[in-house]
Design a protein around this motif. Structure first.
Motif, PDB file in Angstrom:
ATOM      1  N   THR A   1       0.836  -1.195   0.000  1.00  0.00           N
ATOM      2  CA  THR A   1       0.000   0.000   0.000  1.00  0.00           C
ATOM      3  C   THR A   1       0.878   1.255   0.000  1.00  0.00           C
ATOM      4  OG1 THR A   1      -0.071   0.157   2.402  1.00  0.00           O
ATOM      5  CG2 THR A   1      -1.756  -1.229   1.334  1.00  0.00           C
ATOM      6  N   PRO A   2       0.336   2.394  -0.400  1.00  0.00           N
ATOM      7  CA  PRO A   2       1.120   3.632  -0.297  1.00  0.00           C
ATOM      8  C   PRO A   2       1.608   3.898   1.118  1.00  0.00           C
ATOM      9  CG  PRO A   2      -0.794   3.993  -1.682  1.00  0.00           C
ATOM     10  CD  PRO A   2      -0.954   2.618  -1.100  1.00  0.00           C
ATOM     11  N   GLU A   3       0.765   3.604   2.115  1.00  0.00           N
ATOM     12  CA  GLU A   3       1.191   3.817   3.501  1.00  0.00           C
ATOM     13  C   GLU A   3       2.385   2.926   3.840  1.00  0.00           C
ATOM     14  OE1 GLU A   3      -0.534   3.560   8.099  1.00  0.00           O
ATOM     15  OE2 GLU A   3      -1.866   3.192   6.402  1.00  0.00           O
ATOM     16  N   ALA A   4       2.308   1.651   3.476  1.00  0.00           N
ATOM     17  CA  ALA A   4       3.410   0.725   3.770  1.00  0.00           C
ATOM     18  C   ALA A   4       4.679   1.131   3.026  1.00  0.00           C
ATOM     19  CB  ALA A   4       2.998  -0.695   3.388  1.00  0.00           C
ATOM     20  N   ALA A   5       4.525   1.587   1.786  1.00  0.00           N
ATOM     21  CA  ALA A   5       5.692   1.995   1.003  1.00  0.00           C
ATOM     22  C   ALA A   5       6.374   3.215   1.620  1.00  0.00           C
ATOM     23  CB  ALA A   5       5.274   2.300  -0.436  1.00  0.00           C
ATOM     24  N   LEU A   6       5.582   4.190   2.032  1.00  0.00           N
ATOM     25  CA  LEU A   6       6.155   5.386   2.656  1.00  0.00           C
ATOM     26  C   LEU A   6       6.810   5.051   3.987  1.00  0.00           C
ATOM     27  CD1 LEU A   6       3.275   7.897   1.834  1.00  0.00           C
ATOM     28  CD2 LEU A   6       5.596   7.979   0.908  1.00  0.00           C
ATOM     29  N   LEU A   7       6.177   4.177   4.764  1.00  0.00           N
ATOM     30  CA  LEU A   7       6.773   3.760   6.035  1.00  0.00           C
ATOM     31  C   LEU A   7       8.119   3.089   5.807  1.00  0.00           C
ATOM     32  CD1 LEU A   7       3.680   2.373   8.003  1.00  0.00           C
ATOM     33  CD2 LEU A   7       5.237   4.173   8.797  1.00  0.00           C
ATOM     34  N   ARG A   8       8.204   2.252   4.768  1.00  0.00           N
ATOM     35  CA  ARG A   8       9.473   1.568   4.500  1.00  0.00           C
ATOM     36  C   ARG A   8      10.537   2.545   4.008  1.00  0.00           C
ATOM     37  NH1 ARG A   8      12.221  -2.534   6.602  1.00  0.00           N
ATOM     38  NH2 ARG A   8      13.971  -3.002   5.218  1.00  0.00           N
ATOM     39  N   VAL A   9      10.153   3.528   3.229  1.00  0.00           N
ATOM     40  CA  VAL A   9      11.117   4.554   2.805  1.00  0.00           C
ATOM     41  C   VAL A   9      11.658   5.282   4.026  1.00  0.00           C
ATOM     42  CG1 VAL A   9      11.394   6.765   1.606  1.00  0.00           C
ATOM     43  CG2 VAL A   9      10.186   4.887   0.479  1.00  0.00           C
ATOM     44  N   ILE A  10      10.774   5.681   4.930  1.00  0.00           N
ATOM     45  CA  ILE A  10      11.198   6.375   6.153  1.00  0.00           C
ATOM     46  C   ILE A  10      12.153   5.501   6.954  1.00  0.00           C
ATOM     47  CG2 ILE A  10      10.376   7.294   8.366  1.00  0.00           C
ATOM     48  CD1 ILE A  10       7.730   8.011   6.807  1.00  0.00           C
ATOM     49  N   HIS A  11      11.827   4.212   7.070  1.00  0.00           N
ATOM     50  CA  HIS A  11      12.683   3.265   7.790  1.00  0.00           C
ATOM     51  C   HIS A  11      14.081   3.236   7.176  1.00  0.00           C
ATOM     52  CE1 HIS A  11      13.487  -0.562  10.004  1.00  0.00           C
ATOM     53  NE2 HIS A  11      14.257  -0.810   8.948  1.00  0.00           N
ATOM     54  N   CYS A  12      14.149   3.147   5.851  1.00  0.00           N
ATOM     55  CA  CYS A  12      15.452   3.071   5.176  1.00  0.00           C
ATOM     56  C   CYS A  12      16.225   4.381   5.281  1.00  0.00           C
ATOM     57  CB  CYS A  12      15.259   2.684   3.713  1.00  0.00           C
ATOM     58  SG  CYS A  12      14.661   1.004   3.467  1.00  0.00           S
ATOM     59  N   LEU A  13      15.534   5.505   5.189  1.00  0.00           N
ATOM     60  CA  LEU A  13      16.213   6.799   5.339  1.00  0.00           C
ATOM     61  C   LEU A  13      16.783   6.937   6.748  1.00  0.00           C
ATOM     62  CD1 LEU A  13      13.732   9.175   3.448  1.00  0.00           C
ATOM     63  CD2 LEU A  13      16.025   8.475   2.696  1.00  0.00           C
ATOM     64  N   ASP A  14      16.030   6.490   7.744  1.00  0.00           N
ATOM     65  CA  ASP A  14      16.545   6.523   9.120  1.00  0.00           C
ATOM     66  C   ASP A  14      17.731   5.574   9.278  1.00  0.00           C
ATOM     67  OD1 ASP A  14      14.799   8.433  10.176  1.00  0.00           O
ATOM     68  OD2 ASP A  14      13.245   6.940  10.586  1.00  0.00           O
ATOM     69  N   ARG A  15      17.664   4.421   8.642  1.00  0.00           N
ATOM     70  CA  ARG A  15      18.771   3.464   8.697  1.00  0.00           C
ATOM     71  C   ARG A  15      20.036   4.073   8.091  1.00  0.00           C
ATOM     72  NH1 ARG A  15      17.365  -2.130   6.012  1.00  0.00           N
ATOM     73  NH2 ARG A  15      17.669  -0.964   4.064  1.00  0.00           N
ATOM     74  N   ALA A  16      19.855   4.910   7.062  1.00  0.00           N
ATOM     75  CA  ALA A  16      20.989   5.550   6.394  1.00  0.00           C
ATOM     76  C   ALA A  16      21.421   6.845   7.074  1.00  0.00           C
ATOM     77  CB  ALA A  16      20.628   5.837   4.940  1.00  0.00           C
ATOM     78  N   LEU A  17      20.752   7.225   8.162  1.00  0.00           N
ATOM     79  CA  LEU A  17      20.991   8.488   8.849  1.00  0.00           C
ATOM     80  C   LEU A  17      20.914   9.646   7.855  1.00  0.00           C
ATOM     81  CD1 LEU A  17      21.511   9.407  11.761  1.00  0.00           C
ATOM     82  CD2 LEU A  17      23.951   9.430  11.288  1.00  0.00           C
ATOM     83  N   ALA A  18      19.867   9.629   7.056  1.00  0.00           N
ATOM     84  CA  ALA A  18      19.657  10.654   6.037  1.00  0.00           C
ATOM     85  C   ALA A  18      19.304  11.986   6.694  1.00  0.00           C
ATOM     86  CB  ALA A  18      18.542  10.228   5.088  1.00  0.00           C
TER      87      ALA A  18
END
Length: 337
Positions: free
Chosen positions: A2-19
């Motif tokens: 879903t769009p919600e799940a996709a955005l949540l995963r993007v946020i997760h990855c950006l946080d993992r990368a210390l973006a």
């Protein structure tokens, strides 16, 4: 997806990368929009290319939403997923496999970016058996630290969430804790009574990091000697390339940690990687225990433990001295002793 799940995963990855927090904030804003809008309208706008007319939606976030609605893995998500992967060395693998929990992490109750439930869900997905919630104490006002009243409210909330986790069939629990500030005289930013009620206490220096070495040594030794302190957090306070290490007599501090049974944290934040290698070696020599902790302030950052595992393997930290390789019951028996 879903769009919600996709955005949540993007946020997760950006946080993992210390973006950059500005980049992450853009996706958090888009997530708020997606959660608030009628799904039919969202789909119509995506079909007609009108998503960016919505306040809080930009080109990148519109692309993620549109591709998710089309049943595709969004290209932006695939990109950040690949770019944010964390390397784990062959030597570090046995350390990561041995870890059963994380003893230092934060939530939105202080300066974290995710609620307790989201941090717990991610820890479960990572295969952890427990996590210790260690939001900041009141002294650190910039981090919205918890005073005693708010901490007691949080303890009630942790009980509620643990009940929900158990009801869902997960063999996982949230242990209570705090990252308590060490005052300049070595006293702690919480009463002994309440410290004694917590499962795990991490004590850290966050102020006057450039104080005289003798004073800093006395300050840290007084803290690790406190019977309620279980882990000495990010002991030098350094930020790699930005802030130098605090000066103190590491022999005295680590001898005190060994004597009083206080573990030395191997902090996994990539901008900290604290202690430096030479101090890890010194702590090993004194017989100290260790804790390999993410110091996560968001879900993606819970994946940072490989950084500490790689370093622990490089310095040959004895695995049996790492307290979060123990079960929750073993850890609690150690802290209570």
């Amino acid at each position: 997806m879903t769009p919600e799940a996709a955005l949540l995963r993007v946020i997760h990855c950006l946080d993992r990368a210390l973006a950059s927090p500005y980049k992450t904030r853009a996706f958090v804003g888009a997530l708020d929009v997606v959660r608030a809008i009628d799904p039919v309208e969202l789909a119509e706008r995506a079909r007609d290319g009108r998503l960016i007319e919505l306040d809080g939606i930009g080109d990148a976030t519109a692309g993620v939403i549109t591709e998710a609605l089309a049943g595709l893995t969004p290209s932006y998500l695939a990109k950040v997923e690949a770019e944010s992967q964390i390397e784990l060395t062959d030597a570090g693998r046995p350390y990561l496999d041995a870890l059963r929990g994380d003893c230092h992490l934060h939530s939105t109750w202080s300066d974290g970016g995710a609620p307790i439930e989201a941090m717990a869900a991610t820890a479960i997905d990572l295969g952890h058996e427990y996590m210790v919630l260690t939001d900041h104490s009141a002294r650190l006002t910039v981090a919205h630290g918890l005073n005693e009243e708010r901490l007691r409210e949080q303890l009630v909330e942790i009980d509620r969430i643990n009940d929900e986790i158990a009801a869902a069939g997960h063999d996982f629990r949230i242990l209570t804790g705090m990252e308590v500030d060490i005052f300049e005289d070595g006293s702690l930013d919480l009463s002994d009574e309440l410290l004694g009620e917590l499962d795990v206490v991490v004590a850290s220096v966050h102020s006057k990091l450039r104080m005289d070495a003798d004073q800093m040594t006395r300050r840290m030794v007084a803290a690790v000697a406190n019977p309620h302190v279980d882990i000495l957090g990010h002991c030098t306070g350094r930020k790699v390339g930005k802030r130098p290490e605090s000066q103190f007599d590491a022999d005295y501090v680590f001898a005190a940690c060994a004597q009083f049974g206080t573990a030395v944290e191997i902090n996994c934040r990539p901008e900290r990687l604290d202690p430096p290698r030479a101090l890890i070696d010194l702590a090993i020599g004194y017989g100290c225990h260790f804790s390999i902790d993410s110091d996560a302030h968001a879900t993606g950052q819970l994946e940072w433990q490989p950084y500490g595992c790689n370093r622990a393997a490089e310095r040959e930290v004895p695995i049996d001295r790492i307290v979060n390789t123990w079960s929750a019951d073993e850890l609690l028996a150690w802290t209570e002793s």
